[in-house]
Design a protein around this motif. Structure first.
Motif, PDB file in Angstrom:
ATOM      1  N   ILE A 118       0.835  -1.203   0.000  1.00 37.57           N
ATOM      2  CA  ILE A 118       0.000   0.000   0.000  1.00 37.57           C
ATOM      3  C   ILE A 118       0.873   1.258   0.000  1.00 37.57           C
ATOM      4  CG2 ILE A 118      -0.208   0.094   2.531  1.00 37.57           C
ATOM      5  CD1 ILE A 118      -3.083   1.132   1.995  1.00 37.57           C
ATOM      6  N   LEU A 119       2.133   1.132   0.428  1.00 35.90           N
ATOM      7  CA  LEU A 119       2.998   2.308   0.447  1.00 35.90           C
ATOM      8  C   LEU A 119       3.783   2.439  -0.851  1.00 35.90           C
ATOM      9  CD1 LEU A 119       4.216   2.111   4.145  1.00 35.90           C
ATOM     10  CD2 LEU A 119       2.380   3.492   3.175  1.00 35.90           C
ATOM     11  N   THR A 120       3.549   1.512  -1.790  1.00 39.66           N
ATOM     12  CA  THR A 120       4.248   1.605  -3.074  1.00 39.66           C
ATOM     13  C   THR A 120       3.261   1.835  -4.213  1.00 39.66           C
ATOM     14  OG1 THR A 120       4.123  -0.769  -3.331  1.00 39.66           O
ATOM     15  CG2 THR A 120       6.098   0.087  -2.299  1.00 39.66           C
ATOM     16  N   LEU A 121       2.093   2.391  -3.874  1.00 33.80           N
ATOM     17  CA  LEU A 121       1.066   2.602  -4.897  1.00 33.80           C
ATOM     18  C   LEU A 121       1.494   3.697  -5.871  1.00 33.80           C
ATOM     19  CD1 LEU A 121      -2.065   2.512  -2.610  1.00 33.80           C
ATOM     20  CD2 LEU A 121      -1.407   0.784  -4.276  1.00 33.80           C
ATOM     21  N   THR A 122       1.018   3.545  -7.116  1.00 33.75           N
ATOM     22  CA  THR A 122       1.306   4.565  -8.111  1.00 33.75           C
ATOM     23  C   THR A 122       0.040   5.364  -8.388  1.00 33.75           C
ATOM     24  OG1 THR A 122       0.676   3.061  -9.859  1.00 33.75           O
ATOM     25  CG2 THR A 122       3.004   3.085  -9.228  1.00 33.75           C
ATOM     26  N   MET A 123       0.187   6.399  -9.177  1.00 33.26           N
ATOM     27  CA  MET A 123      -0.960   7.225  -9.550  1.00 33.26           C
ATOM     28  C   MET A 123      -2.005   6.384 -10.280  1.00 33.26           C
ATOM     29  SD  MET A 123      -1.901  10.187  -8.930  1.00 33.26           S
ATOM     30  CE  MET A 123      -3.521  10.799  -9.322  1.00 33.26           C
ATOM     31  N   THR A 124      -1.542   5.371 -11.030  1.00 34.18           N
ATOM     32  CA  THR A 124      -2.486   4.502 -11.744  1.00 34.18           C
ATOM     33  C   THR A 124      -3.379   3.748 -10.754  1.00 34.18           C
ATOM     34  OG1 THR A 124      -0.618   4.133 -13.190  1.00 34.18           O
ATOM     35  CG2 THR A 124      -2.615   2.883 -13.672  1.00 34.18           C
ATOM     36  N   ASN A 125      -2.758   3.191  -9.693  1.00 30.44           N
ATOM     37  CA  ASN A 125      -3.547   2.499  -8.664  1.00 30.44           C
ATOM     38  C   ASN A 125      -4.615   3.422  -8.085  1.00 30.44           C
ATOM     39  OD1 ASN A 125      -0.454   1.180  -7.784  1.00 30.44           O
ATOM     40  ND2 ASN A 125      -2.135  -0.074  -8.536  1.00 30.44           N
ATOM     41  N   VAL A 126      -4.198   4.655  -7.840  1.00 27.59           N
ATOM     42  CA  VAL A 126      -5.131   5.615  -7.256  1.00 27.59           C
ATOM     43  C   VAL A 126      -6.299   5.850  -8.203  1.00 27.59           C
ATOM     44  CG1 VAL A 126      -5.409   7.961  -6.402  1.00 27.59           C
ATOM     45  CG2 VAL A 126      -3.299   6.716  -5.940  1.00 27.59           C
ATOM     46  N   ARG A 127      -5.995   6.029  -9.501  1.00 28.61           N
ATOM     47  CA  ARG A 127      -7.074   6.263 -10.480  1.00 28.61           C
ATOM     48  C   ARG A 127      -8.011   5.072 -10.538  1.00 28.61           C
ATOM     49  NH1 ARG A 127      -3.120   8.482 -14.228  1.00 28.61           N
ATOM     50  NH2 ARG A 127      -3.008  10.723 -13.840  1.00 28.61           N
ATOM     51  N   VAL A 128      -7.420   3.857 -10.542  1.00 25.71           N
ATOM     52  CA  VAL A 128      -8.246   2.648 -10.617  1.00 25.71           C
ATOM     53  C   VAL A 128      -9.196   2.578  -9.419  1.00 25.71           C
ATOM     54  CG1 VAL A 128      -8.205   0.122 -10.457  1.00 25.71           C
ATOM     55  CG2 VAL A 128      -6.653   1.295 -12.006  1.00 25.71           C
ATOM     56  N   SER A 129      -8.657   2.852  -8.219  1.00 26.60           N
ATOM     57  CA  SER A 129      -9.542   2.714  -7.065  1.00 26.60           C
ATOM     58  C   SER A 129     -10.585   3.819  -6.997  1.00 26.60           C
ATOM     59  CB  SER A 129      -8.752   2.607  -5.761  1.00 26.60           C
ATOM     60  OG  SER A 129      -7.748   3.560  -5.723  1.00 26.60           O
ATOM     61  N   ILE A 130     -10.243   5.009  -7.518  1.00 27.35           N
ATOM     62  CA  ILE A 130     -11.270   6.058  -7.576  1.00 27.35           C
ATOM     63  C   ILE A 130     -12.393   5.634  -8.523  1.00 27.35           C
ATOM     64  CG2 ILE A 130     -11.783   8.417  -8.344  1.00 27.35           C
ATOM     65  CD1 ILE A 130      -9.021   9.234  -7.303  1.00 27.35           C
ATOM     66  N   ALA A 131     -12.010   5.125  -9.703  1.00 25.34           N
ATOM     67  CA  ALA A 131     -13.020   4.681 -10.672  1.00 25.34           C
ATOM     68  C   ALA A 131     -13.873   3.572 -10.073  1.00 25.34           C
ATOM     69  CB  ALA A 131     -12.335   4.188 -11.945  1.00 25.34           C
ATOM     70  N   LEU A 132     -13.204   2.616  -9.414  1.00 28.99           N
ATOM     71  CA  LEU A 132     -13.922   1.496  -8.810  1.00 28.99           C
ATOM     72  C   LEU A 132     -14.936   1.975  -7.783  1.00 28.99           C
ATOM     73  CD1 LEU A 132     -14.011  -1.665  -8.352  1.00 28.99           C
ATOM     74  CD2 LEU A 132     -12.516  -1.198  -6.411  1.00 28.99           C
ATOM     75  N   SER A 133     -14.516   2.871  -6.894  1.00 33.64           N
ATOM     76  CA  SER A 133     -15.455   3.266  -5.843  1.00 33.64           C
ATOM     77  C   SER A 133     -16.576   4.123  -6.392  1.00 33.64           C
ATOM     78  CB  SER A 133     -14.762   3.941  -4.672  1.00 33.64           C
ATOM     79  OG  SER A 133     -13.506   4.383  -5.004  1.00 33.64           O
ATOM     80  N   VAL A 134     -16.292   4.911  -7.429  1.00 34.14           N
ATOM     81  CA  VAL A 134     -17.391   5.667  -8.042  1.00 34.14           C
ATOM     82  C   VAL A 134     -18.435   4.696  -8.585  1.00 34.14           C
ATOM     83  CG1 VAL A 134     -18.017   7.132  -9.998  1.00 34.14           C
ATOM     84  CG2 VAL A 134     -16.067   7.736  -8.571  1.00 34.14           C
ATOM     85  N   ILE A 135     -17.968   3.622  -9.252  1.00 37.78           N
ATOM     86  CA  ILE A 135     -18.905   2.646  -9.812  1.00 37.78           C
ATOM     87  C   ILE A 135     -19.695   1.939  -8.697  1.00 37.78           C
ATOM     88  CG2 ILE A 135     -19.064   0.454 -11.068  1.00 37.78           C
ATOM     89  CD1 ILE A 135     -16.622   1.432 -12.710  1.00 37.78           C
ATOM     90  N   VAL A 136     -18.982   1.489  -7.657  1.00 38.01           N
ATOM     91  CA  VAL A 136     -19.657   0.765  -6.575  1.00 38.01           C
ATOM     92  C   VAL A 136     -20.686   1.660  -5.874  1.00 38.01           C
ATOM     93  CG1 VAL A 136     -19.335  -0.363  -4.335  1.00 38.01           C
ATOM     94  CG2 VAL A 136     -17.759  -0.834  -6.199  1.00 38.01           C
ATOM     95  N   VAL A 137     -20.282   2.886  -5.549  1.00 40.61           N
ATOM     96  CA  VAL A 137     -21.211   3.796  -4.873  1.00 40.61           C
ATOM     97  C   VAL A 137     -22.408   4.092  -5.778  1.00 40.61           C
ATOM     98  CG1 VAL A 137     -21.497   6.143  -3.975  1.00 40.61           C
ATOM     99  CG2 VAL A 137     -19.475   4.828  -3.364  1.00 40.61           C
ATOM    100  N   ALA A 138     -22.153   4.293  -7.077  1.00 41.05           N
ATOM    101  CA  ALA A 138     -23.251   4.572  -8.009  1.00 41.05           C
ATOM    102  C   ALA A 138     -24.225   3.398  -8.042  1.00 41.05           C
ATOM    103  CB  ALA A 138     -22.703   4.843  -9.404  1.00 41.05           C
ATOM    104  N   ILE A 139     -23.695   2.178  -8.081  1.00 40.45           N
ATOM    105  CA  ILE A 139     -24.562   0.992  -8.099  1.00 40.45           C
ATOM    106  C   ILE A 139     -25.416   0.943  -6.841  1.00 40.45           C
ATOM    107  CG2 ILE A 139     -24.528  -1.533  -7.866  1.00 40.45           C
ATOM    108  CD1 ILE A 139     -22.223  -1.577  -9.866  1.00 40.45           C
ATOM    109  N   PHE A 140     -24.790   1.225  -5.691  1.00 35.62           N
ATOM    110  CA  PHE A 140     -25.557   1.151  -4.440  1.00 35.62           C
ATOM    111  C   PHE A 140     -26.575   2.271  -4.332  1.00 35.62           C
ATOM    112  CE2 PHE A 140     -24.641  -2.219  -1.506  1.00 35.62           C
ATOM    113  CZ  PHE A 140     -23.596  -2.860  -2.140  1.00 35.62           C
ATOM    114  N   LEU A 141     -26.264   3.453  -4.859  1.00 32.68           N
ATOM    115  CA  LEU A 141     -27.241   4.543  -4.816  1.00 32.68           C
ATOM    116  C   LEU A 141     -28.407   4.228  -5.744  1.00 32.68           C
ATOM    117  CD1 LEU A 141     -25.125   7.827  -4.765  1.00 32.68           C
ATOM    118  CD2 LEU A 141     -26.549   6.884  -2.934  1.00 32.68           C
ATOM    119  N   PHE A 142     -28.080   3.749  -6.929  1.00 37.02           N
ATOM    120  CA  PHE A 142     -29.101   3.549  -7.955  1.00 37.02           C
ATOM    121  C   PHE A 142     -29.991   2.350  -7.636  1.00 37.02           C
ATOM    122  CE2 PHE A 142     -30.765   2.792 -12.212  1.00 37.02           C
ATOM    123  CZ  PHE A 142     -31.090   4.090 -12.560  1.00 37.02           C
ATOM    124  N   PHE A 143     -29.391   1.274  -7.136  1.00 37.46           N
ATOM    125  CA  PHE A 143     -30.152   0.049  -6.901  1.00 37.46           C
ATOM    126  C   PHE A 143     -30.417  -0.197  -5.426  1.00 37.46           C
ATOM    127  CE2 PHE A 143     -27.908  -1.055 -10.964  1.00 37.46           C
ATOM    128  CZ  PHE A 143     -29.041  -0.993 -11.757  1.00 37.46           C
TER     129      PHE A 143
END
Lengths: 283, 233
Positions: free
Chosen positions: A137-162
């Motif tokens: 977790i201390l060797t994460l790159t900017m790509t990892n950060v982008r991936v997890s932001i995208a992932l959580s946006v999708i998960v939160v959107a799914i939970f809000l919508f459904f």
């Protein structure tokens, strides 16, 4: 006290610390959202089971010398999640037995493959890294950060919508299906999202500790709150706070990140259980 | 045309047929009681009617225009629900989901429908209570209110009085009788035929010993008397 704060603000200057904080909090958010429905549907162990699957397939990916092991790990884990979370009359092997078989089996196969085909000099170290997340977790790159932001946006959107459908399917799948809700589809959606979150979360806390992120915040929330909505909101809040706190503590105290987050979660669970006891007494 | 026609139906699981050659019809306004011992296929029949299981052979024909989301269902309680953190209102409101399609929120008329149905069953005061803290009778009434939100035409009940004491069961049966008088068609599973005969208009008996019976309550009681008579002779 002020010393601790100045130390924290000193560490926050480093981008890798900020990345770890962002990714940690987002993964905690996703896993607690999923955790509530998983725990309520008696799938508390799926975090452990699926992370073992991810461990096994990571080992196979390494043996095959794939450059990006996600292309193997993700489909395998999703397939297992769909298999484990399927419901209905045709289910032959019951949930817990299937889960135990898959968890134990993939663990063994994973270690076997690693042992036979490993090119690394430090096999025990590799295993430990995959299981406990070590320092990745201390060797994460900017790509990892982008991936997890995208992932959580999708998960939160799914939970809000459904949200209402997820509640209905969790509370009573037969009723939902009988009254025209596409229960099977929502089940599959949840299974896929669970697998994706677990595979990506493995980078953060490691395979063995994912289960803790799935189970502790919902259990803490359920011991105090009595409606589904309140439990959801509380679980997410607890999880996010515990993750942030755990990461900061581990940086300051120099402890392993994953297990520190879990320790903070255990603390919050005990705190909430006691609060729940007191509240029930008073009522 | 009958509301529901089961034509030469065979039901069960892949390897095992539980009931075959089953034919009966349900007209609008009927109150059908499905009776039979444990394992006689009552719940399987209900799940097949609801489309949760596919029939092995034969047909289930609904009257034109009767859609899935006009059917209400009161299932038996599952282990998951025993300690589920959900408010009464959340549970009742989830009965309205069938007609919401992909819409992510409830409309006002759906919220009002949920409130009306809680009023109808005398559980409005429990609105904010947690489902897991209610008594068995209260929980059944919450699930009935949820079923009513979904039931525009047809209501299916799987042992609505299971696990209730005599007083709570009587309250439950009175509510169901009232719903039938209000125009709702009802199909109810019960293993207590004596009790059901007081409320139902038709009886479908799946008893393994006596074979299948389908007809009005009067015809059922007549047949029972005849069998009793033969036994006495």
């Amino acid at each position: 006290m002020s010393e601790v704060f100045s130390q924290i603000s000193f560490y926050l200057e480093f981008p890798f610390v900020r990345y770890a904080l962002i990714v940690g909090v987002l993964i905690a958010l996703c896993s607690s959202l999923l955790g509530v429905t998983l725990v309520l549907r008696r799938y508390s162990f799926i975090g452990t089971g699926l992370s073992n699957v991810a461990f096994g397939s990571t080992a196979i990916a390494a043996a095959l010398t794939l450059t990006n092991n996600i292309i193997l790990v993700l489909p395998v884990t999703v397939a297992c999640a769909l298999f484990l979370l399927r419901t209905g009359a045709s289910v032959k092997v019951k949930g817990d037995a299937a889960l135990a078989m898959i968890a134990a089996g993939s663990m063994a196969i994973g270690y076997l493959v690693m042992n036979v085909y490993s090119t690394s000099a430090n096999l025990a170290g590799d295993v430990c890294t995959i299981l406990f997340g070590a320092t990745s977790i201390l060797t994460l790159t900017m790509t990892n950060v982008r991936v997890s932001i995208a992932l959580s946006v999708i998960v939160v959107a799914i939970f809000l919508f459904f949200y209402h459908k997820i509640f209905a399917v969790t509370f009573d799948e037969d009723f939902a299906a009988a009254t025209g809700v596409r229960a099977k589809s929502y089940n599959m959606l949840l299974a896929v999202v669970t697998a994706v979150v677990i595979v990506l979360a493995m980078d953060l806390v490691g395979a063995l500790l994912i289960s803790a992120l799935v189970i502790f915040p919902p259990m803490a929330a359920m011991s105090v709150f009595r409606s589904f909505r309140a439990v959801m909101i509380c679980a997410v809040t607890v999880s996010v706070i515990c993750a942030a706190l755990g990461i900061l503590v581990s940086i300051v105290a120099g402890t392993p990140v994953g297990s520190t987050i879990v320790a903070v979660n255990i603390g919050s669970f005990i705190l909430f259980s006691l609060t729940g006891l007191v509240v029930r007494r008073l009522r | 045309m009958a509301l529901l026609t089961c034509d030469n139906l065979a039901i069960g699981y892949e390897a095992k047929t539980i009931i075959s050659n089953l034919s009966f019809t349900v007209e609008r306004g009927d109150f059908l009681c499905i009776a039979g011992e444990n394992g006689s296929g009552k719940s399987t029949l209900m799940k097949t009617i609801l489309g949760l299981m596919t029939p092995l052979s034969g047909q289930i024909i609904f009257a034109d225009g009767l859609k899935n989301h006009e059917i209400g269902y009161l299932p038996q309680q599952t282990a998951v629900q025993k300690d589920f953190p959900a408010s009464v209102y959340e549970v009742v409101l989830s009965g309205c989901l069938g007609y919401s399609g992909l819409r992510p929120f409830y409309r006002n008329e759906e919220k009002n429908l949920a409130k009306d149905n809680m009023e109808r069953l005398g559980i409005s005061a429990l609105r904010r209570c947690s489902y897991r803290e209610l008594s068995g009778g209260q929980q059944q009434r919450v699930l009935l209110a949820r079923a009513l939100c979904a039931a525009r035409t047809l209501l299916l009940l799987d042992e609505p009085a299971a696990g209730l004491d005599t007083a709570a069961a009587a309250v439950m049966y009175e509510h169901i009788k009232q719903l039938n008088s209000d125009g709702l068609t009802i199909i109810m599973i019960s293993h207590d035929v004596e009790k059901a005969a007081e409320y139902a208009s038709h009886i479908l008996s799946l008893g393994t010993g006596k074979g299948l019976f389908f007809g009005t309550v009067a015809a059922y009681l007549q047949a029972e008397r005849t069998i009793e008579g033969i036994r006495h002779e």
